[in-house]
Design an enzyme around this catalytic site. Structure first.
Site, PDB file in Angstrom:
ATOM      1  N   ARG A  96       9.337  -4.637 -15.571  1.00  0.00           N
ATOM      2  CA  ARG A  96      10.369  -3.663 -15.134  1.00  0.00           C
ATOM      3  C   ARG A  96      11.715  -3.837 -15.832  1.00  0.00           C
ATOM      4  NH1 ARG A  96       7.594  -4.195 -10.248  1.00  0.00           N
ATOM      5  NH2 ARG A  96       6.415  -2.286  -9.891  1.00  0.00           N
ATOM      6  N   LYS A 118      18.196   4.456 -27.200  1.00  0.00           N
ATOM      7  CA  LYS A 118      16.931   5.200 -27.085  1.00  0.00           C
ATOM      8  C   LYS A 118      15.806   4.298 -27.551  1.00  0.00           C
ATOM      9  CE  LYS A 118      17.956  10.111 -27.422  1.00  0.00           C
ATOM     10  NZ  LYS A 118      17.757  11.343 -28.202  1.00  0.00           N
ATOM     11  N   GLU A 160      21.130   9.588 -42.160  1.00  0.00           N
ATOM     12  CA  GLU A 160      21.666   9.569 -40.787  1.00  0.00           C
ATOM     13  C   GLU A 160      23.196   9.412 -40.805  1.00  0.00           C
ATOM     14  OE1 GLU A 160      20.169  10.436 -38.085  1.00  0.00           O
ATOM     15  OE2 GLU A 160      18.093   9.695 -37.998  1.00  0.00           O
ATOM     16  N   LYS A 202      28.582   7.306 -33.601  1.00  0.00           N
ATOM     17  CA  LYS A 202      27.459   7.267 -32.654  1.00  0.00           C
ATOM     18  C   LYS A 202      27.903   6.664 -31.327  1.00  0.00           C
ATOM     19  CE  LYS A 202      22.745   6.851 -31.751  1.00  0.00           C
ATOM     20  NZ  LYS A 202      21.423   6.562 -32.280  1.00  0.00           N
ATOM     21  N   GLU A 212      22.020  11.833 -22.741  1.00  0.00           N
ATOM     22  CA  GLU A 212      21.765  13.151 -23.342  1.00  0.00           C
ATOM     23  C   GLU A 212      21.706  14.279 -22.327  1.00  0.00           C
ATOM     24  OE1 GLU A 212      19.331  12.872 -26.861  1.00  0.00           O
ATOM     25  OE2 GLU A 212      18.711  14.957 -26.626  1.00  0.00           O
ATOM     26  N   ARG A 216      25.424  14.487 -26.336  1.00  0.00           N
ATOM     27  CA  ARG A 216      24.580  13.614 -27.170  1.00  0.00           C
ATOM     28  C   ARG A 216      23.558  14.391 -27.998  1.00  0.00           C
ATOM     29  NH1 ARG A 216      22.022   7.660 -26.018  1.00  0.00           N
ATOM     30  NH2 ARG A 216      20.861   7.618 -27.963  1.00  0.00           N
ATOM     31  N   ASN A 220      20.992  15.242 -32.713  1.00  0.00           N
ATOM     32  CA  ASN A 220      19.691  15.743 -33.146  1.00  0.00           C
ATOM     33  C   ASN A 220      19.793  16.764 -34.269  1.00  0.00           C
ATOM     34  OD1 ASN A 220      18.453  14.146 -31.229  1.00  0.00           O
ATOM     35  ND2 ASN A 220      18.573  15.733 -29.652  1.00  0.00           N
ATOM     36  N   HIS A 223      17.019  17.222 -36.796  1.00  0.00           N
ATOM     37  CA  HIS A 223      15.846  16.538 -36.257  1.00  0.00           C
ATOM     38  C   HIS A 223      14.775  17.479 -35.718  1.00  0.00           C
ATOM     39  CE1 HIS A 223      18.336  13.024 -36.787  1.00  0.00           C
ATOM     40  NE2 HIS A 223      17.400  12.230 -36.332  1.00  0.00           N
ATOM     41  N   HIS A 227      11.624  16.268 -37.384  1.00  0.00           N
ATOM     42  CA  HIS A 227      10.487  15.680 -36.658  1.00  0.00           C
ATOM     43  C   HIS A 227       9.209  16.459 -36.956  1.00  0.00           C
ATOM     44  CE1 HIS A 227      12.970  13.389 -33.371  1.00  0.00           C
ATOM     45  NE2 HIS A 227      12.883  12.728 -34.507  1.00  0.00           N
ATOM     46  N   HIS A 239      11.635   8.838 -42.200  1.00  0.00           N
ATOM     47  CA  HIS A 239      12.451   9.520 -41.194  1.00  0.00           C
ATOM     48  C   HIS A 239      13.725  10.116 -41.823  1.00  0.00           C
ATOM     49  CE1 HIS A 239      14.058  10.486 -37.259  1.00  0.00           C
ATOM     50  NE2 HIS A 239      15.174   9.843 -37.565  1.00  0.00           N
TER      51      HIS A 239
HETATM   52  P1  NAD Z   1      11.134   1.006 -40.372  1.00  0.00           P
HETATM   53  O1  NAD Z   1      11.573   0.282 -39.172  1.00  0.00           O
HETATM   54  O2  NAD Z   1       9.695   1.340 -40.477  1.00  0.00           O
HETATM   55  O3  NAD Z   1      11.541   0.154 -41.652  1.00  0.00           O
HETATM   56  C1  NAD Z   1      11.164   0.616 -42.922  1.00  0.00           C
HETATM   57  C2  NAD Z   1      10.411  -0.461 -43.740  1.00  0.00           C
HETATM   58  O4  NAD Z   1      11.356  -1.411 -44.204  1.00  0.00           O
HETATM   59  C3  NAD Z   1       9.369  -1.240 -42.974  1.00  0.00           C
HETATM   60  O5  NAD Z   1       8.246  -1.407 -43.814  1.00  0.00           O
HETATM   61  C4  NAD Z   1      10.027  -2.596 -42.737  1.00  0.00           C
HETATM   62  O6  NAD Z   1       9.092  -3.640 -42.684  1.00  0.00           O
HETATM   63  C5  NAD Z   1      10.898  -2.735 -43.941  1.00  0.00           C
HETATM   64  N1  NAD Z   1      12.115  -3.526 -43.759  1.00  0.00           N
HETATM   65  C6  NAD Z   1      12.974  -3.491 -42.721  1.00  0.00           C
HETATM   66  N2  NAD Z   1      14.044  -4.251 -42.960  1.00  0.00           N
HETATM   67  C7  NAD Z   1      13.849  -4.821 -44.168  1.00  0.00           C
HETATM   68  C8  NAD Z   1      14.610  -5.702 -44.978  1.00  0.00           C
HETATM   69  N3  NAD Z   1      15.829  -6.126 -44.613  1.00  0.00           N
HETATM   70  N4  NAD Z   1      14.100  -6.091 -46.168  1.00  0.00           N
HETATM   71  C9  NAD Z   1      12.884  -5.634 -46.572  1.00  0.00           C
HETATM   72  N5  NAD Z   1      12.137  -4.783 -45.874  1.00  0.00           N
HETATM   73  C10 NAD Z   1      12.608  -4.378 -44.681  1.00  0.00           C
HETATM   74  O7  NAD Z   1      11.928   2.379 -40.584  1.00  0.00           O
HETATM   75  P2  NAD Z   1      13.469   2.827 -40.357  1.00  0.00           P
HETATM   76  O8  NAD Z   1      13.707   3.841 -41.384  1.00  0.00           O
HETATM   77  O9  NAD Z   1      14.385   1.691 -40.232  1.00  0.00           O
HETATM   78  O10 NAD Z   1      13.429   3.519 -38.925  1.00  0.00           O
HETATM   79  C11 NAD Z   1      12.734   4.712 -38.687  1.00  0.00           C
HETATM   80  C12 NAD Z   1      12.449   4.814 -37.211  1.00  0.00           C
HETATM   81  O11 NAD Z   1      13.665   4.801 -36.486  1.00  0.00           O
HETATM   82  C13 NAD Z   1      11.730   6.083 -36.813  1.00  0.00           C
HETATM   83  O12 NAD Z   1      10.655   5.761 -35.973  1.00  0.00           O
HETATM   84  C14 NAD Z   1      12.769   6.870 -36.041  1.00  0.00           C
HETATM   85  O13 NAD Z   1      12.194   7.707 -35.085  1.00  0.00           O
HETATM   86  C15 NAD Z   1      13.594   5.770 -35.446  1.00  0.00           C
HETATM   87  N6  NAD Z   1      14.964   6.167 -35.061  1.00  0.00           N
HETATM   88  C16 NAD Z   1      15.391   5.861 -33.824  1.00  0.00           C
HETATM   89  C17 NAD Z   1      16.668   6.193 -33.433  1.00  0.00           C
HETATM   90  C18 NAD Z   1      17.160   5.832 -32.061  1.00  0.00           C
HETATM   91  O14 NAD Z   1      18.244   6.262 -31.695  1.00  0.00           O
HETATM   92  N7  NAD Z   1      16.438   5.051 -31.315  1.00  0.00           N
HETATM   93  C19 NAD Z   1      17.516   6.866 -34.321  1.00  0.00           C
HETATM   94  C20 NAD Z   1      17.056   7.163 -35.591  1.00  0.00           C
HETATM   95  C21 NAD Z   1      15.764   6.794 -35.950  1.00  0.00           C
END
Ligand code: NAD
Length: 352
Positions: A96, A118, A160, A202, A212, A216, A220, A223, A227, A239
């Site tokens: 929880r 999020k 972003e 942000k 949201e 907030r 998006n 997005h 998406h 992404h």
């Molecule tokens: P990711 O987490 O998959 O990372 C991308 C790749 O980089 C992975 O293969 C990872 O292993 C590698 N990596 C990470 N850090 C590294 C480093 N320092 N050195 C070498 N390799 C490294 O992708 P991302 O682009 O960081 O995130 C995308 C995700 O984030 C999506 O799922 C998206 O929906 C989510 N997101 C969430 C929010 C939120 O507010 N929660 C906002 C935007 C995006």
């Protein structure tokens, strides 16, 4: 990192990282916690968006159970946005809920994903279909970790930051325009500035509207379409790349609906291009399929698509009802989006 974790006062710490980040920084993080007397253990899952899934979540929960982690523990989410979302979801649901410390390691997660609370997983090709709001106890950002990140991954993260500027801060938009090459090439000073500006924006938005209920939603921008593109490409599109394409489409849509002032799309397009994010949309792309995927909530919200549209750079347009999203029937969007897609294909063709 040790001090930020110690402040949470948990009994034990589960450092969760994907396979790549675990190999690069997992032990270092565990050592940082151990150096201030904290009991930390590393858990990893295979890298990749497709592991931000029910199976990925269950697997981690089962491992925590197996190791006897109780609700007096905390999670350290060490990685990109996938890890932040997945480990954050584990933290918010396991026993929880327990605190999470976000330690972003990609540019995308430093400028955006690690801040705002999020968490969630994808389900049936629907992005973030299941999730919670679970605000981090702390966010620890060390831009030096970007040294090992692939260039294309870093560039995806710039999208972003451009979004943050486009929705909220025309001055920041100009700031990026003035440093686009430095930002693209990973110059240390420009990168730190990009992170600081984006996190401030942000944090302001999320502080005003943590769950949201209104404002907030502006985060998006890009997005709705983005998406849908991620989904249609089976997550082959990163992404940030999908958000860049989505922002271009949504700026064109806004202009053709007369909501966005003319010229905004072109300036956005130029900035994304000079940051290393050229137009990538090419035919064939099935608009009906995209529209279908752009409204996974079709049953609950009456078959309308919900778009965040700019009034101008730095300003999101509000509808007549004062809402930050514009609800437009799918049939009404079709024409303008078809024209926007044609423009995208032409732009991709001429930049190829
Ligand atoms: P990711 O987490 O998959 O990372 C991308 C790749 O980089 C992975 O293969 C990872 O292993 C590698 N990596 C990470 N850090 C590294 C480093 N320092 N050195 C070498 N390799 C490294 O992708 P991302 O682009 O960081 O995130 C995308 C995700 O984030 C999506 O799922 C998206 O929906 C989510 N997101 C969430 C929010 C939120 O507010 N929660 C906002 C935007 C995006």
């Amino acid at each position: 990192l040790g001090d930020a974790c110690a402040a949470v006062q948990a009994h034990r710490y589960a450092v969760i990282a994907d396979s790549r980040v675990a190999g690069l920084y997992g032990q270092r993080a565990v050592n940082a916690l151990a150096s201030v007397g904290l009991d930390a253990e590393l858990f990893s899952f295979p890298a990749g968006e497709w592991n931000k899934s029910a199976e990925g979540w269950m697997g981690l929960c089962a491992e925590l159970l197996g190791e006897g982690f109780g609700r007096d523990s905390a999670v350290v989410a060490l990685g990109g946005g996938v890890t932040g979302d997945l480990a954050g979801f584990v933290a918010s649901t396991y026993m929880r809920g327990m605190p999470v410390i976000q330690v972003p390691t990609t540019l995308l997660s430093m400028v955006d994903a690690s801040v705002g609370g999020k968490t969630g997983i994808d389900a049936g090709q629907v992005k973030n279909a299941v999730g919670t709001f679970h605000h981090p106890a702390a966010v620890v950002i060390d831009p030096e970790l970007l040294g090992t990140l692939a260039r294309y991954q870093r560039i995806s993260g710039i999208a972003e930051a451009v979004k943050a500027a486009a929705i909220r801060d025309a001055g920041f938009f100009t700031w990026i325009e003035d440093r686009a090459a430095a930002v693209r090439d990973g110059d240390a000073e420009a990168t730190v500035g990009l992170i600081e500006h984006s996190v401030r924006i942000k944090a302001e938005v999320v502080t005003e509207d943590p769950e949201e209920l209104g404002l907030r939603a502006i985060l998006n921008f890009g997005h709705t379409f983005g998406h849908a593109l991620e989904s249609v490409t089976g997550f082959a599109m990163l992404h940030g790349e999908a958000v860049a394409a989505g922002m271009r489409m949504e700026a064109r849509l806004g202009e053709s609906l007369g909501v966005t002032i003319a010229g905004v799309g072109e300036r956005l397009d130029r900035l994304l291009e000079s940051c290393g994010l050229p137009e990538v949309l090419e035919p064939p792309l099935d608009l009906d399929d995209l529209l279908e995927r752009a409204r996974p909530d079709k049953k609950s919200r009456g078959g309308h698509l919900h778009w965040v549209l700019l009034a101008d750079l730095g300003i999101v347009a509000t509808g007549d009802d004062g809402e930050y999203t514009h609800a437009i029937a799918a049939a009404e969007c079709r024409g303008p989006l078809e024209a926007a897609l044609r423009d995208a294909f032409e732009a991709a063709d001429s930049s190829a």
